[in-house]
Design an enzyme around this catalytic site. Structure first.
Site: not given
Ligand code: THU
Length: 130
Positions: A52, A83
């Site tokens: 995001e 997150c």
């Molecule tokens: N992550 C995202 O890119 N977006 C989300 O909505 C949830 C989590 C990524 C961060 C990290 O690279 C991986 O997912 C595990 O946390």
């Protein structure tokens, strides 16, 4: 291309040597443009960035600052949940009623809004007296 297809496509480029968890995000702006992002991890784990955040950075770099629609996809058992930090980042550029489509690669979906993802969000109005 639909927002979902754009998110699905950019997800393939995610750089995830540590979590192996690929995420794709696509956002639309009032001009109709679609900006995409994927997660980019780092050996220094906290320096990694979410999909995001990448899409938002691409939007701002393209000269736009308003989000009208969001879609996120991951290979998760339930629709991927942004997150806390990304909820705040989305709230910076989107009105509360902006639709957010959270999906899985096998087709499950959770339709929500930016406001519902972050009730009581801190925003710039709270700094009015400063
Ligand atoms: N992550 C995202 O890119 N977006 C989300 O909505 C949830 C989590 C990524 C961060 C990290 O690279 C991986 O997912 C595990 O946390």
């Amino acid at each position: 291309m639909s927002l979902l297809d754009a998110a699905r496509k950019v997800r393939e480029n995610a750089y995830v040597p540590y979590s192996r968890f690929k995420v794709g995000a696509a956002i639309r702006t009032p001009s109709g443009a679609v900006h995409v992002g994927c997660n980019v991890e780092n050996a220094a784990y906290p320096e990694g960035t979410c999909a995001e955040a990448g899409a938002i950075a691409a939007m701002v770099a393209a000269g736009e600052t308003e989000i009208t629609e969001v879609c996120v996809i991951a290979d998760s058992p339930t629709p991927v949940s942004p997150c806390g930090g990304c909820r705040q980042k989305l709230a910076e550029f989107a009105k509360k009623d902006v639709p957010v489509r959270l999906t899985t690669t096998d087709g499950a979906e959770w339709m929500t809004t930016v406001g519902d993802l972050l009730p009581g969000a801190f925003d710039s109005e709270q700094m009015e007296r400063a």
